[in-house]
Design an enzyme around this catalytic site. Structure first.
Site, PDB file in Angstrom:
ATOM      1  N   TRP A  88     -18.052  22.608 -10.869  1.00  0.00           N
ATOM      2  CA  TRP A  88     -18.501  23.521  -9.817  1.00  0.00           C
ATOM      3  C   TRP A  88     -18.680  22.791  -8.486  1.00  0.00           C
ATOM      4  O   TRP A  88     -19.310  21.740  -8.428  1.00  0.00           O
ATOM      5  CB  TRP A  88     -19.829  24.146 -10.180  1.00  0.00           C
ATOM      6  CG  TRP A  88     -19.898  25.142 -11.294  1.00  0.00           C
ATOM      7  CD1 TRP A  88     -21.048  25.526 -11.931  1.00  0.00           C
ATOM      8  CD2 TRP A  88     -18.852  25.928 -11.871  1.00  0.00           C
ATOM      9  NE1 TRP A  88     -20.758  26.481 -12.884  1.00  0.00           N
ATOM     10  CE2 TRP A  88     -19.417  26.742 -12.860  1.00  0.00           C
ATOM     11  CE3 TRP A  88     -17.472  26.005 -11.655  1.00  0.00           C
ATOM     12  CZ2 TRP A  88     -18.660  27.624 -13.627  1.00  0.00           C
ATOM     13  CZ3 TRP A  88     -16.718  26.873 -12.419  1.00  0.00           C
ATOM     14  CH2 TRP A  88     -17.313  27.670 -13.379  1.00  0.00           C
ATOM     15  N   ASN A 227     -14.103  30.947  -9.778  1.00  0.00           N
ATOM     16  CA  ASN A 227     -13.981  30.929 -11.232  1.00  0.00           C
ATOM     17  C   ASN A 227     -13.862  32.352 -11.757  1.00  0.00           C
ATOM     18  O   ASN A 227     -14.767  33.170 -11.607  1.00  0.00           O
ATOM     19  CB  ASN A 227     -15.217  30.264 -11.859  1.00  0.00           C
ATOM     20  CG  ASN A 227     -15.202  30.352 -13.382  1.00  0.00           C
ATOM     21  OD1 ASN A 227     -14.258  29.924 -14.025  1.00  0.00           O
ATOM     22  ND2 ASN A 227     -16.247  30.941 -13.961  1.00  0.00           N
ATOM     23  N   GLU A 228     -12.688  32.683 -12.316  1.00  0.00           N
ATOM     24  CA  GLU A 228     -12.462  33.932 -13.043  1.00  0.00           C
ATOM     25  C   GLU A 228     -12.719  35.194 -12.206  1.00  0.00           C
ATOM     26  O   GLU A 228     -13.413  36.119 -12.625  1.00  0.00           O
ATOM     27  CB  GLU A 228     -13.318  33.973 -14.305  1.00  0.00           C
ATOM     28  CG  GLU A 228     -13.034  32.822 -15.247  1.00  0.00           C
ATOM     29  CD  GLU A 228     -13.871  32.846 -16.520  1.00  0.00           C
ATOM     30  OE1 GLU A 228     -14.813  33.660 -16.608  1.00  0.00           O
ATOM     31  OE2 GLU A 228     -13.575  32.050 -17.432  1.00  0.00           O
ATOM     32  N   GLU A 388      -8.861  26.884 -19.619  1.00  0.00           N
ATOM     33  CA  GLU A 388      -9.875  27.011 -20.659  1.00  0.00           C
ATOM     34  C   GLU A 388      -9.213  27.582 -21.906  1.00  0.00           C
ATOM     35  O   GLU A 388      -8.336  28.442 -21.800  1.00  0.00           O
ATOM     36  CB  GLU A 388     -11.005  27.964 -20.239  1.00  0.00           C
ATOM     37  CG  GLU A 388     -11.751  27.578 -18.986  1.00  0.00           C
ATOM     38  CD  GLU A 388     -12.767  28.650 -18.600  1.00  0.00           C
ATOM     39  OE1 GLU A 388     -13.135  29.470 -19.479  1.00  0.00           O
ATOM     40  OE2 GLU A 388     -13.179  28.683 -17.438  1.00  0.00           O
TER      41      GLU A 388
END
Length: 406
Positions: A88, A227-228, A388
């Site tokens: 992060w 992220n995502e 991932e």
């Protein structure tokens, strides 16, 4: 993953491209500094040579409070053959959480207080991220830094919504509201300028903060926009983010162009999960393919300043989305879905997902479409990495040991 990323393998699965490689990445600049990763066609390169890697997700590394722990972690990664770390570039708290953070020594980069945030670039803040990036370089590991989180954990997009737009909003407001976009951008600039020693006006702060802080560092592998990213987060999606609205695609373009204007050399990627938008009857009700998530992996990968693609491969989670519309996560799939005769297995699903993103020509996919096509990576002639993956919660797990398949 939503609130946390487990320490896991980050596999660089590159597309098999037959077309003539073209210079791509880092905005086409030929004067990329030594030690910066670039792309050429479907390959990553480092100083003109192919760069293949296995890596790890570790959101928690900047949360470590001693340099000894940071050193120990990177030493174990290096010894395991890890060459890229994803972590992060954001850790935010609220003003109400600040006293507890100060008492516990928690790492935080931003403190939100109603309509604004304050940067913490001190020893309990960005100086800890500095140490992570510097130590990564010491051990020959490059870092993917993510600017924000789709989910609420660790100061994600919804802190911007709550503090800048207000209550009773939908999640996709983050991608369209001028206030949230401006505040997100301002943070990335600060990172870029840290190494350039450039003065930053008070109004130019978070993506600006991050990018400018490490603009000249060869220890950075790439910038990751979020992220995502999805239409929904912990808040629901709104009517402005639906299949065909191009809400995320537009945001990806705007932000990748913005980051490129700050940094001509480092790679840029979306950080997405790899959802498709295929306009066929066969996948009209399938969340992974019908555009409901908000991504359009094929189109997003074609953007000029998106240098490579990312996707996740969690067959249990993704299969739930396939069978049960819009399920976000679950500990296990319902009994029977992985049994012979059902037309489904974890292994088959995982292989299929890889092929669709990165593995070249796909002859036919009976469950989804009867049309032959090229994978997204082959069409874009860009690299794609599996960021991932994992399988959990199954009592009847099939064998997943045939690595030669890939």
């Amino acid at each position: 993953m939503r609130l946390s990323l487990k320490f896991s393998v980050l596999a660089a699965l590159l597309a098999s491209v037959v077309a003539e490689p073209i210079a791509r990445g880092n905005n086409g600049h030929s004067n990329v500094p030594k030690g910066f990763v670039t792309t050429k066609g479907s390959q990553f390169e480092l100083d003109g040579k192919p760069f293949y890697f296995v890596g790890a997700n570790s959101y928690w590394l900047p949360l470590l409070t001693t340099q000894a722990d940071v050193e120990s972690t990177f030493k174990q990664m290096r010894d395991a053959g890890v060459k890229v770390l994803r972590t992060w570039g954001h850790n935010a708290i609220t003003a109400e959480e600040l006293p507890g953070a100060l008492e516990s020594g928690l790492t935080y980069y931003q403190v939100w207080n109603s309509s604004d945030w304050t940067l913490n670039d001190g020893p309990q803040g960005l100086e800890r991220l500095d140490k992570v990036v510097e130590t990564a370089g010491k051990y020959g590991i490059k870092v993917i830094l993510t600017f924000t989180n789709n989910w609420s954990g660790y100061g994600g997009a919804e802190l911007y919504i709550t503090n800048l737009v207000g209550a009773n909003q939908t999640h996709d407001v983050f991608y369209t509201n001028p206030k949230t976009i401006a505040s997100y951008r301002e943070t990335a600039i600060i990172f870029l300028l840290h190494y350039a020693h450039t003065y930053i006006a008070p109004s130019e702060r978070y993506v600006k903060t991050i990018v400018n802080r490490y603009k000249n560092s060869p220890d950075i592998f790439s910038w990751e926009l979020a992220n995502e990213a999805r239409c929904l987060g912990d808040l629901p999606a709104g009517p402005g983010c639906v299949p065909g609205s191009n809400t995320l695609h537009t945001w990806y373009k705007q932000q990748s162009d913005f980051v490129r204007s700050l940094d001509p050399h480092h790679l840029i990627t979306t950080g997405g999960e790899g959802h498709f938008y295929w306009k066929t009857e066969e996948v009209a009700s399938d969340y992974n393919y019908n555009g409901q998530a908000g991504e359009d992996f094929d189109a997003d990968l074609q953007l000029d300043n998106i240098d490579f693609g990312t996707y996740v491969n969690c067959p249990v989670k993704l299969t739930l989305l396939h069978y049960f519309d819009n399920v976000l996560c679950a500990a296990h799939i319902p009994s029977g879905l992985d049994h012979p005769g059902t037309g489904f297995s974890i292994e088959d699903w995982g292989k299929l997902w890889i092929e669709q993103h990165a593995a070249g020509t796909i002859a036919s996919i009976a469950r989804l479409t009867s049309v032959s096509f090229f994978s997204a990576a082959k069409k874009a002639n860009k690299p794609v990495i599996l960021e991932e993956f994992g399988v959990t919660g199954l009592s009847n797990v099939v064998s997943l040991t045939n690595h030669d398949t890939f």
